[in-house]
Design an enzyme around this catalytic site. Structure first.
Site, PDB file in Angstrom:
ATOM      1  N   ASP A 126     -24.294   0.943 -23.816  1.00  0.00           N
ATOM      2  CA  ASP A 126     -24.799   2.314 -23.913  1.00  0.00           C
ATOM      3  C   ASP A 126     -26.277   2.373 -23.548  1.00  0.00           C
ATOM      4  O   ASP A 126     -26.860   3.459 -23.497  1.00  0.00           O
ATOM      5  CB  ASP A 126     -24.594   2.861 -25.331  1.00  0.00           C
ATOM      6  CG  ASP A 126     -23.235   3.545 -25.464  1.00  0.00           C
ATOM      7  OD1 ASP A 126     -22.567   3.745 -24.439  1.00  0.00           O
ATOM      8  OD2 ASP A 126     -22.851   3.867 -26.601  1.00  0.00           O
ATOM      9  N   ASP A 156     -12.374   4.414 -25.099  1.00  0.00           N
ATOM     10  CA  ASP A 156     -13.522   4.087 -25.952  1.00  0.00           C
ATOM     11  C   ASP A 156     -13.052   3.645 -27.340  1.00  0.00           C
ATOM     12  O   ASP A 156     -11.879   3.838 -27.719  1.00  0.00           O
ATOM     13  CB  ASP A 156     -14.403   5.344 -26.056  1.00  0.00           C
ATOM     14  CG  ASP A 156     -15.845   5.035 -26.388  1.00  0.00           C
ATOM     15  OD1 ASP A 156     -16.151   3.885 -26.756  1.00  0.00           O
ATOM     16  OD2 ASP A 156     -16.679   5.970 -26.297  1.00  0.00           O
TER      17      ASP A 156
HETATM   18  C1  DGJ Z   1     -19.700   5.639 -26.630  1.00  0.00           C
HETATM   19  C2  DGJ Z   1     -19.664   5.330 -25.172  1.00  0.00           C
HETATM   20  O1  DGJ Z   1     -20.188   4.068 -24.920  1.00  0.00           O
HETATM   21  C3  DGJ Z   1     -20.427   6.412 -24.413  1.00  0.00           C
HETATM   22  O2  DGJ Z   1     -20.482   6.092 -23.055  1.00  0.00           O
HETATM   23  C4  DGJ Z   1     -19.754   7.722 -24.643  1.00  0.00           C
HETATM   24  O3  DGJ Z   1     -18.478   7.708 -24.075  1.00  0.00           O
HETATM   25  C5  DGJ Z   1     -19.695   8.021 -26.133  1.00  0.00           C
HETATM   26  N1  DGJ Z   1     -19.109   6.940 -26.866  1.00  0.00           N
HETATM   27  C6  DGJ Z   1     -18.899   9.281 -26.381  1.00  0.00           C
HETATM   28  O4  DGJ Z   1     -18.701   9.511 -27.709  1.00  0.00           O
END
Ligand code: DGJ
Length: 719
Positions: free
Chosen positions: A542, A472
């Site tokens: 997201d 990430d």
């Molecule tokens: C952003 C990601 O897109 C989410 O899926 C998740 O992993 C969060 N970060 C966790 O902080």
């Protein structure tokens, strides 16, 4: 094939369908300059493209303002966007590039330190290398044009070499320039967090249109891709040219149209935040740009990108493998979990036939929220008293592979790492260090930071049976200075950062070849071809709401294959938009990508778990086709109430249709399929229908009652 027609000084890069033509034209002093004359349908004679130079209207002032330079520079009367600009020690930035030599070879060369498309057999592509030089400063530009013989896709790149005796400062060092005759609409993918890759088409205009990022990442806002449309272009008809940068950092794609009906496209580093000091003997490799011409509309272009990126950009063991169906705990628990809770979800997942458990953010340091611990990659023994080893063993015992989330590029001010190395983050001395999501960015241009990450992440991966990593990256650049680059090299930070990211990714993916890596950046904030070179799949957004996802996945599919798009069934009401949708619709939308779940399965009813079990079974039966079959867009969610796409692999056809709102007294939905491989196809009721009839008469689609409905129709090819 690539031919040099010596008497006419033409380079013809062609397949049976596509031609690209370059030409060496002598200037008024008889010095040869390189022009790109043509990109489009196959030409029988490349000399037919020579007429682009004959524009008498441009006689005022300078013929240079219409000529289609392959590597245009500043200060020579071209006036349009430049690709290369090198200042000498006095600051003078006039660069004159003339042809030196060329070389044609089979196959394709790798680009040092950068992701790029590749060949597995040298017969797959032919490469033309052309060198241009500025005699006064010694700046040499090595242009590479690789033609993929089957698809006609052209990969362009440029290497800037200082063959002179004094230091030069590159103010521009573009990857590619195309100057097309005529006027073009510009299609691009824009967005923001949780609304990535929405489609916008900007009509022709006699000005500059630019998509760019100065964020240090390709970003949510603009994707490093644009398509140039000539006249009316639909999904299945019309001429278009795609321009896609294989790069994950700050970038720009500029399109400039002038009074003489020339449209120039320059792609590469974002000029506003870029400069590069090039000492004698040194070189800078600019990223690759992949261009695809299609006369069969946008789907024709996307088909080429999908296959090329899936098969000759993605790498490693997982490139060709069916990807495991995963359960991710993020939307199930956020930071609030422990060993017991995770196992409860895992047990339910295993019973449904799910194959991989992904432990997301919150397993390390003392991370109970997003305020601390990034950089401290050691398991939190309060939540996981028996550590990752035991947890992964127990997952494996349930029949699940185990995966882990990391955000390697970041550091929390409240972390052991930051306390030990406060200068390891990007910062500008004397200025404040502004956080975003309570975190700072590690300076990945520093070799010691790269080594730390290779070691820290590598140690965790060796400490337990970890089969998957979600990588990430949750903030963009601000006050982005590097302590390595304080001596007049500040403009190098963004690219050196990305070179560091690529080096760490190369090292870790190389050291752990069995691990499936998935990219992520606050959802799809770094969904680009550069990432796909290291990680064959990326979390798309997201926003996990099924209805929102139809548009996001549809837009993403302009360039990227379905096998690259992470798509999960999440809870209803949805956590981002509170929309209530059926499990069926959520599953049918996720079928359009890399399938997974992201909700607390331990809280679902028996009926819901039965439905999930059936869904998992269906996905396992169909995923060969959804991962490797040809993906074709049929109805756009941006244009109507029903959206649709299809997958076809020659053995099976899958039609996926989504109706957003239910309407009274509506006409039946009939969807005409497209690009269906010839043959006869059998529906689930035993009836057969020919490929031609599916494309001409179409299929009637019945949706369940109510809003947000979906229908997936599977047809098996009989012969
Ligand atoms: C952003 C990601 O897109 C989410 O899926 C998740 O992993 C969060 N970060 C966790 O902080």
């Amino acid at each position: 094939m690539i031919e040099f027609i010596g008497d006419k000084k033409l380079f013809h890069l062609h397949t049976p369908d596509v031609s690209w033509v370059l030409w060496l034209k002598n200037d008024e002093m008889n010095k040869p300059e390189l022009l790109m004359l043509y990109a489009g349908m196959h030409l029988d004679d490349p000399a037919s493209a020579l007429h682009v130079q004959e524009n008498e209207g441009a006689s005022f002032d300078s013929l240079r303002q219409i000529l289609p330079y392959a590597c245009p520079t500043q200060g020579r009367g071209d006036y349009r966007e430049a690709m290369a600009a090198a200042a000498d020690e006095t600051g003078q930035c006039l660069t004159e590039l003339f042809y030196v030599d060329h070389y044609i070879m089979k196959g394709k060369l790798p680009l040092e330190g950068l992701p790029a498309t590749y060949t597995e057999d040298e017969a797959e592509a032919t490469t033309l290398k052309i060198r241009l030089r500025d005699d006064l400063t010694g700046l040499t530009v090595e242009l590479l044009y690789t033609l993929f013989e089957e698809s006609g896709a052209l990969a362009l790149s440029a290497k800037y070499i200082n063959d002179g005796e004094a230091t030069l400062t590159l103010r521009r060092a573009g990857s590619a320039c195309l100057t097309l005759p005529g006027r073009y609409s510009m299609l691009h993918l824009h967005g923001g967090w949780a609304k990535e890759r929405q489609i916008e088409v900007v009509p022709p205009a006699r000005l500059k249109r630019e998509i760019a990022s100065s964020r240090g990442a390709s970003g949510h806002e603009h994707n490093p891709f644009a398509a140039f449309l000539r006249g009316a272009v639909t999904e299945n008809s019309g001429e278009c040219l795609g321009v896609s940068l294989v790069y994950s950092g700050s970038f720009s794609i500029v399109c400039e149209e002038n009074a003489y009906d020339t449209t120039r496209v320059v792609a590469g580093f974002e000029p506003g935040s870029f400069s590069w000091r090039l000492e004698p003997g040194k070189s800078l490799q600019a990223p690759e740009c992949v261009c695809v011409y299609s006369d069969k509309g946008l789907n024709g272009m996307s088909h080429v990108y999908h296959r090329l990126y899936r098969e000759r950009l993605c790498r490693g063991k997982w490139r060709d493998r069916e990807r495991p169906i995963l359960i991710n705990n993020w939307e199930a628990t956020y930071f609030d979990f422990d060993h017991k809770k995770l196992l409860k979800i895992a047990r339910a997942a295993a019973k449904c036939g799910i194959e991989l458990f992904v432990l997301d953010d919150g397993w390390f340091g003392r991370r109970d929220g997003d305020t601390c611990s990034l950089g401290d990659w050691t398991p939190d023994t309060r939540k996981l008293p028996q550590g990752l080893g035991k947890l992964s063993e127990e997952m494996n015992a349930l029949g699940l592979m185990f995966g882990l989330w990391f955000e390697p590029e970041m550091v929390s001010p409240d972390s052991e790492l930051y306390r030990a190395h406060p200068d390891w983050c990007l910062h500008v001395p004397g200025r404040r260090r502004t956080t975003a999501r309570n975190q700072l960015i590690l300076d990945l241009s520093l070799p010691q930071v790269q080594e730390y990450l290779i070691d820290a992440v590598g140690s965790v991966l060796s400490s337990a049976r970890i089969s998957y990593v979600k990588w990430d990256m949750n903030r963009n650049f601000k006050e982005a200075g590097s302590s390595l680059l304080l001596d007049g090299r500040e403009g190098e930070t963004a690219h050196r950062y990305i070179l560091g990211v690529y080096r760490v990714m190369e090292a870790l993916t190389g050291a752990f070849p069995d691990v499936l890596f998935e990219g992520c950046s606050g959802g799809g904030g770094r969904f680009d071809p550069g990432m796909l070179y290291y990680m064959p799949q990326i979390w798309t957004s997201d926003d996990s709401d099924a209805v929102e996802r139809i548009g996001i996945q549809y837009g993403t599919s302009l360039v990227y294959p379905a096998s690259a798009m992470g798509a999960h069934v999440s809870a209803s009401p949805n956590h981002q938009v509170s929309r209530v949708t059926s499990l069926k619709t959520r599953g049918d939308v996720a079928l359009g990508g890399n399938f997974g779940y992201e909700l607390d399965l331990s809280k679902l009813s028996d009926e819901e778990l039965d439905e999930i079990r059936a869904q998992v079974k269906t996905v396992k039966a169909l995923r060969r086709t959804t991962m490797k079959g040809e993906f074709t867009r049929l109805l756009s969610p941006w244009e109507g109430n029903v959206a649709a796409w299809q997958f076809a692999d020659g053995e099976r056809l899958i039609l996926c249709a989504y109706r957003v709102l239910n309407r009274p007294n509506a006409a039946p939905t009939v969807i005409r399929l497209s690009s269906v491989p010839e043959g006869l196809y059998r529906l689930s009721d035993g009836k057969t229908v020919s490929a031609g009839d599916l494309m001409h008469a179409g299929l009637r689609v019945d949706f369940p009652r109510g809003d947000f409905a979906s229908s997936v129709i599977v047809l098996e090819r009989v012969f």
